[in-house]
Design a protein around this motif. Structure first.
Motif, PDB file in Angstrom:
ATOM      1  N   ARG A 229       0.653  -1.017   0.182  1.00 36.85           N
ATOM      2  CA  ARG A 229       0.448   0.036   0.105  1.00 36.85           C
ATOM      3  C   ARG A 229       0.831   1.316  -0.258  1.00 36.85           C
ATOM      4  O   ARG A 229       2.499   1.336   0.811  1.00 36.85           O
TER       5      ARG A 229
ATOM      6  N   GLY B 211     -14.427 -13.327   5.462  1.00 32.98           N
ATOM      7  CA  GLY B 211     -13.435 -13.601   5.991  1.00 32.98           C
ATOM      8  C   GLY B 211     -12.711 -12.922   6.922  1.00 32.98           C
ATOM      9  O   GLY B 211     -13.517 -11.389   7.305  1.00 32.98           O
TER      10      GLY B 211
ATOM     11  N   ASP C 179      -4.178 -13.979   5.841  1.00 34.03           N
ATOM     12  CA  ASP C 179      -5.190 -13.650   5.422  1.00 34.03           C
ATOM     13  C   ASP C 179      -6.477 -14.882   4.805  1.00 34.03           C
ATOM     14  O   ASP C 179      -5.785 -16.280   5.064  1.00 34.03           O
TER      15      ASP C 179
HETATM   16  N1  ASP Z   1      -8.633  -7.249   2.590  1.00 34.14           N
HETATM   17  C1  ASP Z   1      -9.515  -7.175   4.465  1.00 34.14           C
HETATM   18  C2  ASP Z   1      -7.321  -5.753   4.334  1.00 34.14           C
HETATM   19  O1  ASP Z   1      -6.709  -6.177   3.853  1.00 34.14           O
HETATM   20  C3  ASP Z   1      -9.177  -7.756   4.804  1.00 34.14           C
HETATM   21  C4  ASP Z   1     -10.895  -8.294   4.910  1.00 34.14           C
HETATM   22  O2  ASP Z   1     -11.916  -8.601   4.450  1.00 34.14           O
HETATM   23  O3  ASP Z   1     -10.073  -9.932   5.133  1.00 34.14           O
HETATM   24  O4  ASP Z   1      -8.243  -5.401   5.047  1.00 34.14           O
END
Ligand code: ASP
Length: 578
Positions: free
Chosen positions: A222, A524, A238
């Motif tokens: 990022r 998730g 993740d």
């Molecule tokens: N992709 C989201 C994040 O990086 C996490 C998720 O919603 O599982 O914050």
């Protein structure tokens, strides 16, 4: 070559009399009463070697020529140190190795700083010579802790039926609210890959593909303004699963967090973790990542000031603002006039006009306002109260941060205590006043709470999301949500976020299409591995837990990245620099 028989952390009193060969780096060398002592170090520990001229004068002279950080092999006999010479602070402190043979495997230049845990060397220098900095036992221990954290995570999730699947690094933009790192394509000139801000879309597609339970320990990228707890590339644990609800995610992650803290810190957590709604967290702590170790809370007192003779506050209320207080129990004696001024400066950095203490404004208040406040706040003369009056967001940001700042400054809690909780029921979206449109609080794939679907048409900012964050000691260590699996709901959200149909198709068309081929209900979460290791290691710099970190200006002082590239490389990519 003298091949090692033991590591530098292995030998104990019970090994006395054994022959040993150690390989490692020379630490301090000391000349003592005719003997030379040398510490040999490797990642397992430090062992003391002693060179006695009575055994071999030549060997002792060679030892005297050694420099710090030279690499050596040493053969000798283990002997117990006499009682008063034992070093209880060193795991190998009961023994030493009487040297018989020494080989210099490689010379070291004088390092630019001493390889010691208590270092005063500037961080820039340590980052430039990161491989030397990483020799320091403190950093070696942290990286070992990181390894264990990752291994335990893999074992646990695998045991729970999660499959580790890798997702691409050269991909398309994933909206997580930051800028993308772009990679130009040589083959398709003028086209770019984006490095993933997270594997969000791919993990959802794995659910559509039927993998049911996925995890990955994965790098995310990022491009955003960095702080001490942020790096341009960082690692997530993740997770995504199908046919589940929020409770399943809570349970899985509580199991993981409990296991890590139990195995690595010997600390037991009470499960299930406490839960706090977003609304309650904002009301009581002014933050969606409250640190409840600090015993003070915020209290809303807008109504009491509504018609107050204290015009500054009454005026703020009239303009749609609110007034909140942080109630600092037992602080009256410790909180001076100067502290109030400092707090005023502090809240200004959050855009608030300033603060006021109850003591400071009492004279402006009427005789019924003071008791009304005292009753609402439940305070006595021993306590201190600070107020901020402004727009709701400014008040919460400023007073929430002030509470943490002062709570830490005045050491209001035991530094070893741990506060862990879920923050739930986030709003789905909020209005971005500058851009005049709604933006997702998590990301646009987060499911609205089914009971709030109706609000999407009437009052979108009131709709709650099936989203959750896990917070430890005031730090958000992870967040996630139940996702939208219905194509029409997803379209509706894009519409509300003013992502045009054309743009949605271009950016996420593949996901929208996948939702039409039997997407299971799924959800998730992602936990920040770096932040977890920071908490486990008790360090407050994310750079300590990453082998090769970048500076806050996103550069690597060791490799000099980012750097310029060959003209030919640019040409191949069809890029011209202005
Ligand atoms: N992709 C989201 C994040 O990086 C996490 C998720 O919603 O599982 O914050």
């Amino acid at each position: 070559m003298l091949k090692r028989t033991h590591t530098c952390g292995a030998l104990r009193a019970g090994d006395a009399g054994k022959e040993t060969v150690l390989n490692g780096w020379v630490g301090s060398a000391r000349d003592h009463g005719g003997l030379v002592f040398i510490n040999i170090r490797d990642r397992y520990g430090v062992t003391q070697a002693v060179f006695d001229p009575a055994e071999s004068p030549d060997l002792m002279n060679t030892a005297k020529m050694l420099h710090g950080e030279d690499v050596i092999a040493l053969k000798g006999t283990v002997r117990q140190r006499p009682g008063e010479q034992a070093n209880r602070n060193m795991p190998t402190g009961e023994i030493e190795v009487l040297a018989k043979e020494l080989i210099l495997l490689n010379r070291a230049k004088t390092p630019p700083f001493e390889i010691e845990d208590e270092t005063t060397a500037a961080e820039e220098l340590r980052l430039k010579y990161r491989y030397l900095d990483l020799r320091r036992p403190a950093l070696q221990n942290i990286l070992m802790l990181r390894h264990k954290t990752a291994q335990l995570t893999r074992q646990y999730l695998s045991g729970e039926g999660f499959l580790e699947v890798e997702t691409p690094m050269l991909t398309k933009s994933t909206p997580e609210g930051a800028r993308d790192y772009l990679v130009p394509s040589r083959v398709s000139k003028g086209h770019f890959y984006a490095l993933p801000q997270s594997p969000q879309l791919f993990k959802q597609l794995l659910m559509v593909a039927g993998f049911d339970r996925y995890f990955q320990i994965v790098k995310c990228f990022r491009d955003e303004d960095l702080r001490t707890d942020r790096q341009p590339e960082f690692t997530q644990i993740d997770i995504e699963a199908s046919f589940i609800d929020r409770e399943d995610i809570y349970k899985t992650m509580e199991g993981l967090v409990s296991l890590l803290w139990k195995e690595l810190k010997g600390v037991s957590f009470k499960v299930p973790f406490d839960r706090l709604s977003y609304a309650e967290a904002m009301e009581r702590f002014g933050s969606d990542r409250p640190d409840r170790r600090i015993p003070w809370e915020l209290v809303t007192v807008t109504d009491i000031f509504k018609n107050s003779s204290f015009k500054a506050f009454a005026g703020a209320v009239e303009n749609g603002g609110i007034v909140k207080a942080v109630e600092m129990t037992g602080m009256a004696e410790r909180f001076s006039r100067k502290e109030v001024d400092l707090a005023g400066e502090f809240v200004k950095t959050y855009g608030a006009r300033g603060d006021a203490s109850l003591k400071g404004i009492e004279k402006f208040l009427t005789s019924n306002e003071v008791p009304a406040l005292k009753e609402r706040l439940g305070i006595s003369d021993k306590d201190t109260v600070l107020f901020v009056a402004d727009k709701p967001k400014t008040v919460n940001d400023a007073l929430g941060a002030l509470r943490v700042e002062l709570g830490k400054k005045f050491k209001t809690f035991d530094a070893d205590s741990i506060d862990v909780l879920w923050v739930t029921d986030f709003p789905l979206m909020e209005k971005d006043e500058k851009e005049g449109r709604y933006v997702s609080l998590h990301h646009p794939f987060t499911s609205p709470d089914p009971s709030d679907i109706g609000l999407l048409d009437s009052n979108p900012s009131k709709a709650k999301a099936l989203a959750y964050d896990c917070v430890i000691n005031g730090s958000e260590i992870g967040g996630g949500s139940i996702r939208i699996h219905d194509r029409n709901v997803q379209q509706k959200i894009f519409d509300l976020l003013k992502i045009s149909r054309e743009e949605a198709k271009k950016r996420f068309g593949f996901l929208l299409e996948a939702l039409e081929f039997g997407a299971p209900p799924h959800g998730g979460i992602a936990f920040g591995l770096d932040r977890i290791v920071m908490l486990l290691a008790g360090t407050d710099s994310i750079r300590d837990v990453i082998a090769f970190p970048k500076t806050t200006s996103a550069s690597c002082l060791m490799t000099d990245a980012p750097s310029d590239v060959d003209k030919t490389q640019l040409k191949e990519l069809g890029i011209e620099l202005k």
